[in-house]
Design a protein around this motif. Structure first.
Motif, mmCIF file in Angstrom:
data_model
loop_
_atom_site.group_PDB
_atom_site.id
_atom_site.type_symbol
_atom_site.label_atom_id
_atom_site.label_comp_id
_atom_site.label_asym_id
_atom_site.label_seq_id
_atom_site.Cartn_x
_atom_site.Cartn_y
_atom_site.Cartn_z
ATOM 1 N N LEU A 52 20.289 -6.403 -6.946
ATOM 2 C CA LEU A 52 19.377 -5.292 -7.184
ATOM 3 C C LEU A 52 20.156 -3.990 -7.355
ATOM 4 O O LEU A 52 21.166 -3.783 -6.694
ATOM 5 C CB LEU A 52 18.407 -5.142 -6.003
ATOM 6 N N PHE A 53 19.657 -3.116 -8.226
ATOM 7 C CA PHE A 53 20.306 -1.822 -8.421
ATOM 8 C C PHE A 53 19.272 -0.800 -8.834
ATOM 9 O O PHE A 53 18.211 -1.131 -9.347
ATOM 10 C CB PHE A 53 21.426 -1.916 -9.471
ATOM 11 N N THR A 54 19.588 0.472 -8.569
ATOM 12 C CA THR A 54 18.721 1.572 -8.975
ATOM 13 C C THR A 54 19.163 2.076 -10.348
ATOM 14 O O THR A 54 20.254 1.759 -10.815
ATOM 15 C CB THR A 54 18.784 2.739 -7.970
ATOM 16 N N VAL A 55 18.321 2.883 -10.970
ATOM 17 C CA VAL A 55 18.660 3.449 -12.271
ATOM 18 C C VAL A 55 19.837 4.411 -12.132
ATOM 19 O O VAL A 55 20.704 4.461 -12.999
ATOM 20 C CB VAL A 55 17.435 4.143 -12.896
ATOM 21 N N LYS A 56 19.895 5.134 -11.033
ATOM 22 C CA LYS A 56 21.015 6.059 -10.813
ATOM 23 C C LYS A 56 22.336 5.298 -10.767
ATOM 24 O O LYS A 56 23.330 5.725 -11.359
ATOM 25 C CB LYS A 56 20.791 6.823 -9.509
ATOM 26 N N GLU A 57 22.356 4.162 -10.090
ATOM 27 C CA GLU A 57 23.556 3.334 -10.051
ATOM 28 C C GLU A 57 23.883 2.776 -11.437
ATOM 29 O O GLU A 57 25.041 2.668 -11.823
ATOM 30 C CB GLU A 57 23.371 2.183 -9.067
ATOM 31 N N ALA A 58 22.846 2.430 -12.200
ATOM 32 C CA ALA A 58 23.050 1.893 -13.545
ATOM 33 C C ALA A 58 23.644 2.945 -14.478
ATOM 34 O O ALA A 58 24.521 2.633 -15.286
ATOM 35 C CB ALA A 58 21.735 1.370 -14.106
ATOM 36 N N VAL A 59 23.183 4.191 -14.375
ATOM 37 C CA VAL A 59 23.735 5.267 -15.203
ATOM 38 C C VAL A 59 25.211 5.444 -14.896
ATOM 39 O O VAL A 59 26.036 5.573 -15.808
ATOM 40 C CB VAL A 59 22.959 6.588 -14.986
ATOM 41 N N HIS A 60 25.563 5.416 -13.633
ATOM 42 C CA HIS A 60 26.965 5.547 -13.244
ATOM 43 C C HIS A 60 27.787 4.375 -13.783
ATOM 44 O O HIS A 60 28.907 4.558 -14.280
ATOM 45 C CB HIS A 60 27.092 5.640 -11.724
ATOM 46 N N ALA A 61 27.230 3.160 -13.703
ATOM 47 C CA ALA A 61 27.945 1.981 -14.198
ATOM 48 C C ALA A 61 28.158 2.060 -15.708
ATOM 49 O O ALA A 61 29.233 1.731 -16.207
ATOM 50 C CB ALA A 61 27.176 0.710 -13.833
ATOM 51 N N VAL A 62 27.147 2.515 -16.455
ATOM 52 C CA VAL A 62 27.279 2.641 -17.908
ATOM 53 C C VAL A 62 28.344 3.680 -18.251
ATOM 54 O O VAL A 62 29.139 3.490 -19.167
ATOM 55 C CB VAL A 62 25.920 3.010 -18.549
ATOM 56 N N SER A 63 28.377 4.778 -17.494
ATOM 57 C CA SER A 63 29.348 5.836 -17.788
ATOM 58 C C SER A 63 30.781 5.421 -17.468
ATOM 59 O O SER A 63 31.723 5.946 -18.052
ATOM 60 C CB SER A 63 28.999 7.107 -17.028
ATOM 61 N N GLN A 64 30.968 4.468 -16.562
ATOM 62 C CA GLN A 64 32.302 4.052 -16.146
ATOM 63 C C GLN A 64 32.789 2.765 -16.807
ATOM 64 O O GLN A 64 33.935 2.378 -16.627
ATOM 65 C CB GLN A 64 32.333 3.856 -14.619
ATOM 66 N N THR A 65 31.931 2.096 -17.572
ATOM 67 C CA THR A 65 32.298 0.836 -18.216
ATOM 68 C C THR A 65 32.758 1.094 -19.642
ATOM 69 O O THR A 65 32.013 1.678 -20.427
ATOM 70 C CB THR A 65 31.099 -0.128 -18.227
ATOM 71 N N PRO A 66 33.958 0.677 -20.000
ATOM 72 C CA PRO A 66 34.426 0.885 -21.380
ATOM 73 C C PRO A 66 33.587 0.092 -22.384
ATOM 74 O O PRO A 66 33.006 -0.940 -22.055
ATOM 75 C CB PRO A 66 35.859 0.360 -21.365
ATOM 76 N N LEU A 67 33.551 0.596 -23.610
ATOM 77 C CA LEU A 67 32.874 -0.107 -24.690
ATOM 78 C C LEU A 67 33.685 -1.335 -25.077
ATOM 79 O O LEU A 67 34.797 -1.537 -24.591
ATOM 80 C CB LEU A 67 32.719 0.821 -25.901
ATOM 81 N N LYS A 68 33.139 -2.166 -25.955
ATOM 82 C CA LYS A 68 33.870 -3.363 -26.398
ATOM 83 C C LYS A 68 35.179 -3.002 -27.077
ATOM 84 O O LYS A 68 36.134 -3.758 -27.039
ATOM 85 C CB LYS A 68 32.998 -4.175 -27.353
ATOM 86 N N SER A 69 35.217 -1.806 -27.690
ATOM 87 C CA SER A 69 36.440 -1.357 -28.358
ATOM 88 C C SER A 69 37.494 -0.861 -27.370
ATOM 89 O O SER A 69 38.628 -0.615 -27.756
ATOM 90 C CB SER A 69 36.105 -0.241 -29.347
ATOM 91 N N GLY A 70 37.111 -0.692 -26.107
ATOM 92 C CA GLY A 70 38.048 -0.214 -25.092
ATOM 93 C C GLY A 70 37.924 1.264 -24.807
ATOM 94 O O GLY A 70 38.491 1.756 -23.830
ATOM 95 N N ARG A 71 37.205 1.988 -25.659
ATOM 96 C CA ARG A 71 37.016 3.427 -25.432
ATOM 97 C C ARG A 71 35.904 3.657 -24.417
ATOM 98 O O ARG A 71 35.058 2.798 -24.205
ATOM 99 C CB ARG A 71 36.658 4.128 -26.741
#
Length: 88
Positions: A30-49
């Motif tokens: 389980l996760f909150t939307v706030k945690e999800a926003v942080h995870a999206v901001s810290q996860t690199p794209l498929k290209s590595g950027r």
């Protein structure tokens, strides 16, 4: 099951893919939307950027609701925060 109002756009799918690759979805159920926003901001794209466009909490909450890969699970605490998880 309710029908989805609209389709997920290409930009929104990038956010969902980043969330699926993040440790948040892999480790926790389980996760909150706030945690999800942080995870999206810290996860690199498929290209590595790193992503340049980061969704806010309201936008990502709407995207998770549109996506068939996630579902609302339950409420947490006194302020009734929605918890999300992978759809079964």
């Amino acid at each position: 099951m309710r029908t989805k109002i609209s389709r997920v756009t290409q930009r929104e799918q990038i956010w969902i893919d980043a969330l699926m690759r993040s440790e948040l979805v892999k480790d926790e159920g389980l996760f909150t939307v706030k945690e999800a926003v942080h995870a999206v901001s810290q996860t690199p794209l498929k290209s590595g950027r790193m992503p340049l466009l980061i969704p806010n909490r309201d936008k990502l909450s709407r995207v998770l609701g549109k996506s068939e890969e996630f579902e609302k699970s339950e409420f947490k605490g006194r302020n009734k925060t929605n918890l999300w998880r992978l759809a079964q």
